[in-house]
Scaffold this motif. Structure first.
Motif, PDB file in Angstrom:
ATOM      1  N   UNK A 192      14.101  13.715 -14.669  1.00 40.21           N
ATOM      2  CA  UNK A 192      13.609  14.723 -13.722  1.00 40.21           C
ATOM      3  C   UNK A 192      12.465  15.566 -14.314  1.00 40.21           C
ATOM      4  N   UNK A 193      12.549  16.000 -15.573  1.00 35.12           N
ATOM      5  CA  UNK A 193      11.421  16.770 -16.122  1.00 35.12           C
ATOM      6  C   UNK A 193      10.121  15.957 -16.150  1.00 35.12           C
ATOM      7  N   UNK A 194      10.229  14.690 -16.472  1.00 32.14           N
ATOM      8  CA  UNK A 194       9.054  13.822 -16.490  1.00 32.14           C
ATOM      9  C   UNK A 194       8.487  13.664 -15.084  1.00 32.14           C
ATOM     10  N   UNK A 195       9.367  13.470 -14.109  1.00 29.56           N
ATOM     11  CA  UNK A 195       8.916  13.372 -12.713  1.00 29.56           C
ATOM     12  C   UNK A 195       8.251  14.672 -12.263  1.00 29.56           C
ATOM     13  N   UNK A 196       8.806  15.790 -12.667  1.00 24.19           N
ATOM     14  CA  UNK A 196       8.253  17.098 -12.321  1.00 24.19           C
ATOM     15  C   UNK A 196       6.830  17.223 -12.870  1.00 24.19           C
ATOM     16  N   UNK A 197       6.665  16.911 -14.146  1.00 25.93           N
ATOM     17  CA  UNK A 197       5.333  17.023 -14.758  1.00 25.93           C
ATOM     18  C   UNK A 197       4.352  16.059 -14.112  1.00 25.93           C
ATOM     19  N   UNK A 234       4.474  14.799 -11.096  1.00 22.57           N
ATOM     20  CA  UNK A 234       4.210  15.251  -9.737  1.00 22.57           C
ATOM     21  C   UNK A 234       3.178  16.361  -9.673  1.00 22.57           C
ATOM     22  N   UNK A 235       3.232  17.273 -10.622  1.00 27.06           N
ATOM     23  CA  UNK A 235       2.273  18.381 -10.643  1.00 27.06           C
ATOM     24  C   UNK A 235       0.878  17.930 -11.043  1.00 27.06           C
ATOM     25  N   UNK A 236       0.787  16.725 -11.587  1.00 28.98           N
ATOM     26  CA  UNK A 236      -0.525  16.175 -11.939  1.00 28.98           C
ATOM     27  C   UNK A 236      -0.993  15.145 -10.915  1.00 28.98           C
ATOM     28  N   UNK A 237      -0.207  14.993  -9.843  1.00 33.25           N
ATOM     29  CA  UNK A 237      -0.603  14.057  -8.787  1.00 33.25           C
ATOM     30  C   UNK A 237      -0.168  12.617  -9.033  1.00 33.25           C
ATOM     31  N   UNK A 238       0.793  12.429  -9.905  1.00 32.17           N
ATOM     32  CA  UNK A 238       1.292  11.095 -10.227  1.00 32.17           C
ATOM     33  C   UNK A 238       2.782  11.009  -9.934  1.00 32.17           C
ATOM     34  N   UNK A 239       3.316   9.810 -10.024  1.00 31.39           N
ATOM     35  CA  UNK A 239       4.758   9.632  -9.955  1.00 31.39           C
ATOM     36  C   UNK A 239       5.159   8.638 -11.026  1.00 31.39           C
ATOM     37  N   UNK A 240       6.374   8.761 -11.477  1.00 36.11           N
ATOM     38  CA  UNK A 240       6.909   7.901 -12.524  1.00 36.11           C
ATOM     39  C   UNK A 240       7.464   6.647 -11.875  1.00 36.11           C
ATOM     40  N   UNK A 241       7.138   5.508 -12.435  1.00 41.42           N
ATOM     41  CA  UNK A 241       7.652   4.238 -11.923  1.00 41.42           C
ATOM     42  C   UNK A 241       8.515   3.580 -12.998  1.00 41.42           C
ATOM     43  N   UNK A 242       9.642   3.074 -12.575  1.00 38.44           N
ATOM     44  CA  UNK A 242      10.547   2.394 -13.495  1.00 38.44           C
ATOM     45  C   UNK A 242       9.965   1.043 -13.899  1.00 38.44           C
ATOM     46  N   UNK A 243      10.212   0.675 -15.133  1.00 39.28           N
ATOM     47  CA  UNK A 243       9.767  -0.629 -15.611  1.00 39.28           C
ATOM     48  C   UNK A 243      10.924  -1.617 -15.642  1.00 39.28           C
ATOM     49  N   UNK A 285      20.130   9.791   2.992  1.00 36.22           N
ATOM     50  CA  UNK A 285      20.281  10.812   1.952  1.00 36.22           C
ATOM     51  C   UNK A 285      18.949  11.491   1.633  1.00 36.22           C
ATOM     52  N   UNK A 286      17.880  10.714   1.633  1.00 34.30           N
ATOM     53  CA  UNK A 286      16.542  11.258   1.387  1.00 34.30           C
ATOM     54  C   UNK A 286      16.170  12.254   2.486  1.00 34.30           C
ATOM     55  N   UNK A 344      13.892  10.226  -3.267  1.00 27.00           N
ATOM     56  CA  UNK A 344      12.740   9.373  -2.938  1.00 27.00           C
ATOM     57  C   UNK A 344      12.682   8.167  -3.864  1.00 27.00           C
ATOM     58  N   UNK A 345      12.894   8.400  -5.139  1.00 20.53           N
ATOM     59  CA  UNK A 345      12.822   7.298  -6.100  1.00 20.53           C
ATOM     60  C   UNK A 345      13.947   6.291  -5.872  1.00 20.53           C
TER      61      UNK A 345
END
Length: 86
Positions: free
Chosen positions: A8-13, A15-24, A47-48, A65-66
């Motif tokens: 969640x902290x990584x997603x938060x950061x 998101x604030x930079x206009x990106x999203x984290x994608x699972x590998x 649920x979303x 969302x993820x």
């Protein structure tokens, strides 16, 4: 992330930079049938939407969302596997 056992902290950061984290992680269906896979995704969508209707925090909504995005990817893989078998 390891201490809180969450990305969640990584997603938060991101998101604030206009990106999203994608699972590998490799995407593969986690249900026994195509129909069950689609139903799983329907529940993730509910649920979303519910999290937004309840005005949950953006971080919580982003988590839902993820999950939904992953479920959609699983649906597509299940769909492609089903087409190969037809």
């Amino acid at each position: 992330m390891k201490v809180c056992n969450s990305i969640a902290p990584l997603r938060y950061m991101a998101g604030h930079m206009g990106y999203r984290v994608a699972s590998m992680r490799e995407i593969s269906p986690d249900k026994c049938s195509f129909h069950e896979e689609l139903l799983d995704t329907y529940q993730a969508l509910v649920e979303y939407h519910r999290s937004m209707m309840e005005d949950r925090s953006p971080e919580v909504v982003a988590e839902y969302r993820e999950v939904l995005i992953r479920q959609l990817k699983e649906d597509f893989v299940a769909y492609m596997e089903r087409r190969k078998g037809l």
